[in-house]
Design a protein around this motif. Structure first.
Motif, PDB file in Angstrom:
ATOM      1  N   THR A   1      -5.503   0.094   5.023  1.00  0.00           N
ATOM      2  CA  THR A   1      -5.491  -0.592   3.729  1.00  0.00           C
ATOM      3  C   THR A   1      -6.877  -0.579   3.119  1.00  0.00           C
ATOM      4  O   THR A   1      -7.749  -1.325   3.536  1.00  0.00           O
ATOM      5  CB  THR A   1      -4.966  -2.027   3.877  1.00  0.00           C
TER       6      THR A   1
ATOM      7  N   SER B   1       0.633   4.728   3.092  1.00  0.00           N
ATOM      8  CA  SER B   1       1.931   4.378   2.519  1.00  0.00           C
ATOM      9  C   SER B   1       2.717   3.491   3.472  1.00  0.00           C
ATOM     10  O   SER B   1       2.617   3.615   4.696  1.00  0.00           O
ATOM     11  CB  SER B   1       2.729   5.644   2.196  1.00  0.00           C
ATOM     12  N   GLU B   2       3.501   2.605   2.880  1.00  0.00           N
ATOM     13  CA  GLU B   2       4.302   1.679   3.689  1.00  0.00           C
ATOM     14  C   GLU B   2       5.291   2.437   4.563  1.00  0.00           C
ATOM     15  O   GLU B   2       5.570   2.040   5.696  1.00  0.00           O
ATOM     16  CB  GLU B   2       5.024   0.691   2.774  1.00  0.00           C
TER      17      GLU B   2
ATOM     18  N   ARG C   1       3.826   3.604   8.026  1.00  0.00           N
ATOM     19  CA  ARG C   1       3.337   2.609   8.988  1.00  0.00           C
ATOM     20  C   ARG C   1       4.234   2.449  10.214  1.00  0.00           C
ATOM     21  O   ARG C   1       3.725   2.434  11.348  1.00  0.00           O
ATOM     22  CB  ARG C   1       3.074   1.290   8.270  1.00  0.00           C
TER      23      ARG C   1
ATOM     24  N   PRO D   1       0.474  -3.483   1.759  1.00  0.00           N
ATOM     25  CA  PRO D   1       1.624  -3.344   2.658  1.00  0.00           C
ATOM     26  C   PRO D   1       1.365  -4.097   3.965  1.00  0.00           C
ATOM     27  O   PRO D   1       0.212  -4.342   4.316  1.00  0.00           O
ATOM     28  CB  PRO D   1       1.697  -1.827   2.917  1.00  0.00           C
TER      29      PRO D   1
END
Length: 196
Positions: free
Chosen positions: A79, A89-90, A93, A122
């Motif tokens: 982040t 990007s979410e 993860r 996120p």
């Protein structure tokens, strides 16, 4: 599960002392934060870069590094990455959580710059692997003031205890005055006065 450190840099040094022995490989994003490079190099690590794109570290690149290098540690800034500013990007993860869990490799998840992100961040990678040794590192220095050397490591209890023991050998404890100031800022971020 939370260990207060003298800034995020001390948290990285403590994590290095917990997991890295001279000659061990550490997987990092290519490129990465110079302070992390210094902390891991001081522990004798050999850094291995995993390629990134505009969505963060590429899972296939991370998987290849895990498979070929058998690292002692993975270090990521999901982040607000330094120096690129990328936010992982979410959707990637959970995949990254699965990869480090399957490889049984600890992860240091550095969120020191996350407080500067515009918008909602996120959820951390650690959310997707709550029982895996993931140390989430954070700091108040970037968000409030560079001289406020208050950081933290949040990790499963056994990992947090290990980090606390290493930290105790480094400085016996972070400044109580800085911690009180940090508490007041967190309770009342818009407050200009810090004296009770």
């Amino acid at each position: 599960q939370v260990v207060i450190t003298t800034g995020a840099q001390q948290a990285l040094s403590a994590a290095a002392a917990c997991w890295i022995r001279p000659g061990d490989a550490v997987v990092v994003e290519d490129s990465t934060y110079p302070g992390a490079v210094s902390a891991f190099a001081a522990a004798g690590a050999r850094l291995v870069g995993a390629a990134m794109d505009r969505h963060g570290v590429i899972p296939d690149a991370l998987e290849e590094a895990l498979t070929t290098e058998h690292p002692a540690l993975v270090y990521l800034q999901p982040t607000l990455h330094s120096p690129t500013g990328v936010v992982l990007s979410e959707s990637r993860r959970p995949t990254i959580a699965r990869l480090v869990s399957t490889a049984r490799v600890p992860l240091v998840e550095d969120h020191a710059l996350a407080g500067l992100l515009w918008g909602t961040a996120p959820p951390p990678i650690a959310l997707h692997a709550p029982d895996h040794p993931i140390a989430v590192v954070g700091s108040l220095s970037k968000r409030y003031w560079g001289g406020l050397r208050v950081g933290f490591v949040r990790a499963p209890a056994p990992v947090a205890l290990r980090v606390a023991r290493v930290k105790a050998t480094q400085d016996l404890g972070s400044s109580a005055v800085s911690q009180v100031l940090a508490q007041r800022l967190l309770e009342s971020p818009g407050s200009a006065g810090f004296v009770a």
